[in-house]
Design a protein around this motif. Structure first.
Motif, PDB file in Angstrom:
ATOM      1  N   ILE A   7     -31.154   4.593  -8.453  1.00  0.00           N
ATOM      2  CA  ILE A   7     -30.902   5.967  -8.876  1.00  0.00           C
ATOM      3  C   ILE A   7     -29.636   6.039  -9.718  1.00  0.00           C
ATOM      4  CG2 ILE A   7     -30.181   8.234  -8.024  1.00  0.00           C
ATOM      5  CD1 ILE A   7     -32.260   8.077  -5.897  1.00  0.00           C
ATOM      6  N   GLN A   8     -28.580   5.341  -9.297  1.00  0.00           N
ATOM      7  CA  GLN A   8     -27.339   5.400 -10.053  1.00  0.00           C
ATOM      8  C   GLN A   8     -27.497   4.817 -11.450  1.00  0.00           C
ATOM      9  OE1 GLN A   8     -24.382   6.955  -8.988  1.00  0.00           O
ATOM     10  NE2 GLN A   8     -24.045   6.763 -11.199  1.00  0.00           N
ATOM     11  N   ASP A   9     -28.244   3.722 -11.576  1.00  0.00           N
ATOM     12  CA  ASP A   9     -28.467   3.121 -12.893  1.00  0.00           C
ATOM     13  C   ASP A   9     -29.183   4.096 -13.825  1.00  0.00           C
ATOM     14  OD1 ASP A   9     -27.254   0.831 -12.041  1.00  0.00           O
ATOM     15  OD2 ASP A   9     -29.119  -0.272 -11.658  1.00  0.00           O
ATOM     16  N   ASP A  10     -30.209   4.761 -13.301  1.00  0.00           N
ATOM     17  CA  ASP A  10     -30.930   5.729 -14.136  1.00  0.00           C
ATOM     18  C   ASP A  10     -30.086   6.967 -14.409  1.00  0.00           C
ATOM     19  OD1 ASP A  10     -33.251   4.348 -14.655  1.00  0.00           O
ATOM     20  OD2 ASP A  10     -34.295   5.058 -12.877  1.00  0.00           O
ATOM     21  N   LEU A  11     -29.260   7.353 -13.445  1.00  0.00           N
ATOM     22  CA  LEU A  11     -28.383   8.503 -13.657  1.00  0.00           C
ATOM     23  C   LEU A  11     -27.379   8.202 -14.770  1.00  0.00           C
ATOM     24  CD1 LEU A  11     -27.610  11.350 -12.786  1.00  0.00           C
ATOM     25  CD2 LEU A  11     -26.106  10.360 -11.057  1.00  0.00           C
ATOM     26  N   ASN A  12     -26.915   6.962 -14.851  1.00  0.00           N
ATOM     27  CA  ASN A  12     -26.022   6.579 -15.944  1.00  0.00           C
ATOM     28  C   ASN A  12     -26.727   6.704 -17.298  1.00  0.00           C
ATOM     29  OD1 ASN A  12     -23.836   6.046 -14.301  1.00  0.00           O
ATOM     30  ND2 ASN A  12     -24.336   3.883 -14.049  1.00  0.00           N
ATOM     31  N   LYS A  13     -28.030   6.391 -17.322  1.00  0.00           N
ATOM     32  CA  LYS A  13     -28.814   6.556 -18.546  1.00  0.00           C
ATOM     33  C   LYS A  13     -28.866   8.038 -18.949  1.00  0.00           C
ATOM     34  CE  LYS A  13     -32.923   4.743 -18.471  1.00  0.00           C
ATOM     35  NZ  LYS A  13     -34.380   4.616 -18.170  1.00  0.00           N
ATOM     36  N   VAL A  14     -29.049   8.891 -17.948  1.00  0.00           N
ATOM     37  CA  VAL A  14     -29.085  10.333 -18.193  1.00  0.00           C
ATOM     38  C   VAL A  14     -27.744  10.808 -18.751  1.00  0.00           C
ATOM     39  CG1 VAL A  14     -29.261  12.600 -17.088  1.00  0.00           C
ATOM     40  CG2 VAL A  14     -30.847  10.770 -16.448  1.00  0.00           C
ATOM     41  N   LEU A  15     -26.659  10.355 -18.128  1.00  0.00           N
ATOM     42  CA  LEU A  15     -25.331  10.792 -18.556  1.00  0.00           C
ATOM     43  C   LEU A  15     -24.982  10.261 -19.938  1.00  0.00           C
ATOM     44  CD1 LEU A  15     -23.405  10.393 -15.181  1.00  0.00           C
ATOM     45  CD2 LEU A  15     -24.464  12.437 -16.144  1.00  0.00           C
ATOM     46  N   SER A  16     -25.415   9.043 -20.243  1.00  0.00           N
ATOM     47  CA  SER A  16     -25.174   8.477 -21.576  1.00  0.00           C
ATOM     48  C   SER A  16     -25.886   9.302 -22.644  1.00  0.00           C
ATOM     49  CB  SER A  16     -25.652   7.029 -21.620  1.00  0.00           C
ATOM     50  OG  SER A  16     -25.468   6.473 -22.900  1.00  0.00           O
ATOM     51  N   THR A  17     -27.130   9.701 -22.355  1.00  0.00           N
ATOM     52  CA  THR A  17     -27.867  10.545 -23.299  1.00  0.00           C
ATOM     53  C   THR A  17     -27.191  11.902 -23.444  1.00  0.00           C
ATOM     54  OG1 THR A  17     -29.934   9.480 -22.628  1.00  0.00           O
ATOM     55  CG2 THR A  17     -30.120  11.575 -23.805  1.00  0.00           C
ATOM     56  N   THR A  18     -26.686  12.420 -22.324  1.00  0.00           N
ATOM     57  CA  THR A  18     -25.988  13.703 -22.353  1.00  0.00           C
ATOM     58  C   THR A  18     -24.745  13.630 -23.220  1.00  0.00           C
ATOM     59  OG1 THR A  18     -26.758  14.113 -20.103  1.00  0.00           O
ATOM     60  CG2 THR A  18     -25.006  15.518 -20.899  1.00  0.00           C
ATOM     61  N   CYS A  19     -24.015  12.539 -23.104  1.00  0.00           N
ATOM     62  CA  CYS A  19     -22.821  12.355 -23.937  1.00  0.00           C
ATOM     63  C   CYS A  19     -23.173  12.328 -25.415  1.00  0.00           C
ATOM     64  CB  CYS A  19     -22.114  11.058 -23.557  1.00  0.00           C
ATOM     65  SG  CYS A  19     -21.346  11.088 -21.927  1.00  0.00           S
ATOM     66  N   THR A  20     -24.284  11.666 -25.736  1.00  0.00           N
ATOM     67  CA  THR A  20     -24.728  11.592 -27.128  1.00  0.00           C
ATOM     68  C   THR A  20     -25.087  12.972 -27.656  1.00  0.00           C
ATOM     69  OG1 THR A  20     -25.578   9.353 -26.788  1.00  0.00           O
ATOM     70  CG2 THR A  20     -26.400  10.558 -28.703  1.00  0.00           C
ATOM     71  N   VAL A  21     -25.812  13.742 -26.864  1.00  0.00           N
ATOM     72  CA  VAL A  21     -26.209  15.094 -27.272  1.00  0.00           C
ATOM     73  C   VAL A  21     -24.980  15.963 -27.497  1.00  0.00           C
ATOM     74  CG1 VAL A  21     -27.350  17.215 -26.497  1.00  0.00           C
ATOM     75  CG2 VAL A  21     -28.467  14.997 -26.164  1.00  0.00           C
ATOM     76  N   ASN A  22     -23.993  15.793 -26.615  1.00  0.00           N
ATOM     77  CA  ASN A  22     -22.776  16.592 -26.727  1.00  0.00           C
ATOM     78  C   ASN A  22     -21.724  15.945 -27.614  1.00  0.00           C
ATOM     79  OD1 ASN A  22     -22.908  19.069 -24.731  1.00  0.00           O
ATOM     80  ND2 ASN A  22     -23.937  17.378 -23.718  1.00  0.00           N
ATOM     81  N   GLN A  23     -22.134  14.939 -28.404  1.00  0.00           N
ATOM     82  CA  GLN A  23     -21.295  14.320 -29.426  1.00  0.00           C
ATOM     83  C   GLN A  23     -20.040  13.665 -28.863  1.00  0.00           C
ATOM     84  OE1 GLN A  23     -20.619  17.339 -32.368  1.00  0.00           O
ATOM     85  NE2 GLN A  23     -22.719  17.282 -33.108  1.00  0.00           N
ATOM     86  N   SER A  24     -20.186  13.058 -27.676  1.00  0.00           N
ATOM     87  CA  SER A  24     -19.133  12.209 -27.148  1.00  0.00           C
ATOM     88  C   SER A  24     -19.617  10.774 -27.240  1.00  0.00           C
ATOM     89  CB  SER A  24     -18.821  12.582 -25.695  1.00  0.00           C
ATOM     90  OG  SER A  24     -18.306  13.900 -25.634  1.00  0.00           O
ATOM     91  N   TYR A  25     -18.726   9.832 -27.080  1.00  0.00           N
ATOM     92  CA  TYR A  25     -19.072   8.455 -27.373  1.00  0.00           C
ATOM     93  C   TYR A  25     -19.333   7.586 -26.151  1.00  0.00           C
ATOM     94  CZ  TYR A  25     -17.467   9.896 -31.924  1.00  0.00           C
ATOM     95  OH  TYR A  25     -17.321  10.563 -33.104  1.00  0.00           O
TER      96      TYR A  25
END
Length: 368
Positions: free
Chosen positions: A269-287
């Motif tokens: 779950i944590q590994d997939d949650l990191n994928k979610v957060l990484s995508t969220t950062c991209t959408v919100n224009q963070s690196y």
């Protein structure tokens, strides 16, 4: 004759299903969301139906529940999207202050059990009770768990620094508590202090038992139960406590019905949650995750066979759904727009964008 009767029964059954509709396997993959709004002294909830696999979101055109701030609501206990219990301080709840649309509401007054001066830190609710926790300032390393119902208050003493959450299975109350080798609360970790979790069990006679959670001991430098973000938000779902420790990129579970309670890391779950957060950062224009995230732990909900995880802080908002095999089924990224609108962007399990829905920005998203 029997065959003819069977044929008639089948015809009636099929006709009835055509009129009422049937619940298919696909329907079980829909997760209800409640979008909470608050403005001009009015609180309202709008229902949305989200299919994680398809990436669709359907919202109701009008709120399913609205009420005035004057109702003095302590907590709302949702039983799905069609039924809820509202706990209020008001001695005589005024149902005229409620506006409902397809939801059944039961009002419960806590006026006779909840002291007027006490603002409870609500950690759990059932359809009959509100559970709260507080420190006993007259005794070191002592906590109190309160159970408020319409007719009485129950009070239980436990050892520890902080109650993370409580839960109920049948007639037994459970609590997950942070303990410390230091006798008394300290706001700043000290190098010689050890922290651990304990599972509190309170049976229907009021007998309290406290048991160490295996694998939960940590020194002050590495402890993750208290810190910059305060206590770790912890949820009770079915028979387990769940919480995330974002500083350590870890997601944990403690099953209360196990013979020996153990702190278990849920790495998938944590590994997939990191994928979610990484995508969220991209959408919100963070690196990067570190670049766009405060140490705000996720809030965990349960619906059917799903675990749904919601992260909301100053930087980003994400909602992720995991199936009964702990696999990511899909997720939503909220991308705030100018004004009062927000894009709800849906993604599948591989982080492929599916759809975008422009909605009025809610103050909170809840999974009932």
């Amino acid at each position: 004759m029997a065959k003819r009767l069977l044929g008639i029964i089948l015809c009636v059954f099929m006709f009835t299903m055509a009129l009422t509709g049937c619940t298919s396997v696909a329907d079980s993959t829909v997760i209800p969301l409640l979008l909470k709004y608050s403005s001009d002294g009015q609180v309202s909830y709008v229902k949305a139906l989200w299919s994680p696999e398809r990436g669709t979101i359907k919202t109701s055109s009008t709120p399913i529940l609205s009420y005035s701030d004057s109702l003095d609501v302590i907590a709302v206990h949702w039983q799905g999207v069609d039924k809820a219990v509202i706990f209020t301080r008001n001695a005589v709840p005024d149902t005229q202050e409620l506006q409902t649309n397809g939801v059944k509401i039961n009002m419960v007054s806590l006026a006779s059990s909840l002291p007027y001066y006490y603002e409870p830190r609500v950690v759990y609710t059932t359809d009959e009770a509100v559970f709260s926790a507080a420190g006993d300032y007259g005794a070191k390393n002592t906590l109190k768990i309160f159970q408020f119902t319409a007719s009485e208050t129950k009070e239980f003493d436990v050892e520890g620094l902080y109650v993370l959450s409580t839960g109920v299975v049948d007639d037994t109350v459970y609590a997950l508590v942070v303990e410390s080798s230091n006798q008394g609360f300290v706001s700043e970790p000290q190098s010689n202090i050890t922290y651990w979790l304990s599972l509190v069990t309170i049976d229907n006679t009021g007998t309290v038992k406290q048991q160490l959670v295996v694998n939960s001991e940590m020194d002050a430098q590495h402890q993750m139960y208290l810190g910059e973000a305060g206590y770790v938000p912890t949820s009770f779902i079915h028979d387990s406590f769940y919480f995330e420790a974002p500083c350590y990129g870890a997601f944990y579970r403690v099953q209360v019905t196990a013979t020996t309670p153990v702190l278990k890391s849920m790495t998938t779950i944590q590994d997939d949650l990191n994928k979610v957060l990484s995508t969220t950062c991209t959408v919100n224009q963070s690196y990067s995750i570190e670049g766009c995230r405060f140490y705000v732990p996720a809030k965990v909900y349960g619906y059917g066979n799903y675990l749904a995880i919601i992260v909301e802080d100053s930087f980003y908002h994400a909602i992720a759904a995991f199936n009964d095999k702990q696999q990511l089924a899909g997720f939503i990224v909220r991308d705030p727009l100018k004004g009062e609108k927000t894009n709800f962007i849906t993604f599948d399990a591989s982080a492929t964008k599916l759809n975008t829905f422009e909605l009025t920005s809610p103050v909170q998203v809840i999974i009932p």
